[in-house]
Design a protein around this motif. Structure first.
Motif, PDB file in Angstrom:
ATOM      1  N   ILE A  36      13.397-130.929 -20.253  1.00  0.00           N
ATOM      2  CA  ILE A  36      11.966-129.970 -20.205  1.00  0.00           C
ATOM      3  C   ILE A  36      12.493-128.785 -20.968  1.00  0.00           C
ATOM      4  O   ILE A  36      11.781-128.559 -21.835  1.00  0.00           O
ATOM      5  CB  ILE A  36      11.456-129.859 -18.834  1.00  0.00           C
ATOM      6  N   GLU A  84       7.254-130.623 -20.866  1.00  0.00           N
ATOM      7  CA  GLU A  84       6.563-130.393 -19.526  1.00  0.00           C
ATOM      8  C   GLU A  84       6.121-131.459 -18.712  1.00  0.00           C
ATOM      9  O   GLU A  84       5.421-132.397 -19.110  1.00  0.00           O
ATOM     10  CB  GLU A  84       5.718-129.493 -19.448  1.00  0.00           C
ATOM     11  N   THR A 110      10.490-136.536 -18.038  1.00  0.00           N
ATOM     12  CA  THR A 110      11.955-136.781 -18.254  1.00  0.00           C
ATOM     13  C   THR A 110      12.117-138.146 -19.112  1.00  0.00           C
ATOM     14  O   THR A 110      11.575-138.901 -19.073  1.00  0.00           O
ATOM     15  CB  THR A 110      12.797-136.908 -16.759  1.00  0.00           C
ATOM     16  N   SER A 138       0.412-134.173 -20.844  1.00  0.00           N
ATOM     17  CA  SER A 138       0.367-132.786 -20.147  1.00  0.00           C
ATOM     18  C   SER A 138      -0.737-132.841 -19.274  1.00  0.00           C
ATOM     19  O   SER A 138      -0.648-132.489 -18.046  1.00  0.00           O
ATOM     20  CB  SER A 138       0.224-131.656 -21.315  1.00  0.00           C
ATOM     21  N   TYR A 164       7.995-136.080 -11.921  1.00  0.00           N
ATOM     22  CA  TYR A 164       8.271-136.215 -13.261  1.00  0.00           C
ATOM     23  C   TYR A 164       7.753-137.672 -13.741  1.00  0.00           C
ATOM     24  O   TYR A 164       8.043-138.773 -13.209  1.00  0.00           O
ATOM     25  CB  TYR A 164       9.774-136.006 -13.431  1.00  0.00           C
TER      26      TYR A 164
END
Length: 416
Positions: A168, A174, A177, A272, A293
């Motif tokens: 990130i 954001e 992963t 997002s 994540y």
């Protein structure tokens, strides 16, 4: 069951990602319209990534064709390519139940707060399935193959969670992963190790050549797009292309460096929104300190100009290694199209330092080619076990950059 799963996989990420992300959005209590829009943006962005990566491969294809035309009569091991390895792994008897168990295990581990990673990168399940197929081929046990496949999927969740903060921080993605097993468990640790070694070398440890610093120093000629054009020109000249092809290669690679980050930003617009919904859902259902994540393909890291620049530079180096590694019987033509995926996490480990990324990536490429060559007997045994007809000895880069394949093959070569 296998036909159904393969049919779903066959739709491709650009079709399935919108469906999967929309369903996740609804689970995370997003409104239907917002969830659908987020899912579509993820799919559009991923399709854009595929198109730009396709442009990169098309651009460097004349260089690859040049290397394919070299005298390879001394190379007796055939590079079958990752696609053939992946397709063969689907024919094993435990493939379908393995995929279902992987999904179930991931959900259970998230609900029990054992992991914070929800791996939606189902198209890279072959990174678990190929080592599982290898274990099955060498042991003759489908149970062992199933355990290896599912076990690697669980390991992936923990490693993906571990690298998430760095992922990130470096890529700015954001709530996500990387969950591509081969590269988070081998390429990234390898890159970290190389950087620790460089940190102990006087002089070299102080050299910081990032594309950002080069851009500030050289202005126009340091611009990422211009660097891409120049690297393309050099590759074209090095592979003795016509002047027209040299120009096309330069413009093509420059275009890739400009377009890839934009495709990632489109994808992140959707991710997002889903990520924000996921965080709210986790805090409400599991606890205030909960965070989720979303595990994604290594392709999200291809927006990094350092990784793409390094990829193009390593193409001729891959061929040079083939002619200089002792007892090399494997001509790595297939790996030339995979180098692009091997580099992003090494660039991340190097914090975008171009020199360190080049050194780490070159050494990793050397290790990959050596392993793919040494473990060709194991690769051949795996292909035979799947019922795929192959003549002579075969191998693939998967036997170099997939750590599980390397470990399993090494154990087999030692104890038989």
């Amino acid at each position: 069951m296998l036909e159904i799963i393969q049919g779903i996989m066959g739709l491709g990420a650009e079709v399935m990602l919108p469906i999967v992300m929309t369903i996740l959005g609804l689970i995370f209590r997003m409104k239907l319209g917002r969830a659908l829009k987020a899912g579509l943006m993820v799919g559009f962005g991923f399709k854009g990534l595929q198109l730009v990566i396709g442009l990169l491969m098309t651009t460097v294809d004349p260089a690859i064709a040049y290397y394919q035309g070299l005298d390879t009569s001394g190379f007796t091991t055939v590079d079958v390519g990752w696609a053939a390895m992946g397709a063969a792994s689907w024919s094993v008897p435990f493939a379908a139940p393995a995929i279902l168990l992987i999904v179930i295990m991931n959900i259970l581990l998230v609900l029990t707060k054992r992991t914070r990673v929800l791996n939606v990168d189902i198209w890279n399940y072959i990174h678990f399935l190929i080592p599982g197929t290898l274990a099955y081929a060498l042991s003759g046990s489908a149970i062992i193959g199933l355990i290896v496949t599912v076990g690697l999927s669980v390991i992936t969740l923990f490693v993906a969670e571990k690298i998430a903060p760095k992922w990130i921080e470096y890529y700015g993605l954001e709530g996500t992963t990387c969950s591509t097993f081969s590269f988070i468990t081998f390429a990234y640790p390898f890159g970290v190790l190389v950087n620790k070694i460089i940190d102990k070398i006087p002089g070299l440890k102080d050299v910081d050549i990032s594309l950002e610093s080069v851009g500030e120093k050289f202005r126009f000629f340091g611009d990422t797009a211009i660097i891409g054009v120049l690297v393309g020109f050099i590759l074209g000249i090095l592979t003795k292309q016509s002047w027209q092809t040299v120009l096309i290669m330069g413009i093509g690679i420059g275009s890739v460096l400009v377009l890839l980050p934009k495709m990632v930003s489109v994808m992140m617009e959707g991710l997002s929104a889903v990520g924000a919904g996921a965080q709210e859902f986790m805090k409400d259902k599991i606890g205030e300190d909960s965070e989720l994540y979303i595990g994604m393909d290594i392709a999200l890291g291809l927006g990094d100009p350092t990784a793409i620049t390094t990829t193009v530079i390593l193409i001729p180096l891959a061929i040079l290694f083939a002619f200089t590694i002792p007892n090399m019987s494997y001509f790595p033509v297939g790996i030339l199209t995979v180098i692009v995926y091997m580099i992003p996490l090494i660039a991340m480990a190097s914090n975008g330092n171009l020199l360190r990324t080049l050194i780490g990536s070159a050494l990793f490429l050397l290790v990959v080619e050596v392993c793919a060559n040494v473990f060709a007997p194991e690769a051949t045994a795996m292909m035979h076990a799947t019922g795929v007809a192959v003549e002579g000895t075969v191998t693939d880069g998967f036997f170099g950059f997939n750590l599980a394949n390397v470990i399993i093959s090494l154990i087999h070569s030692i104890i038989g």
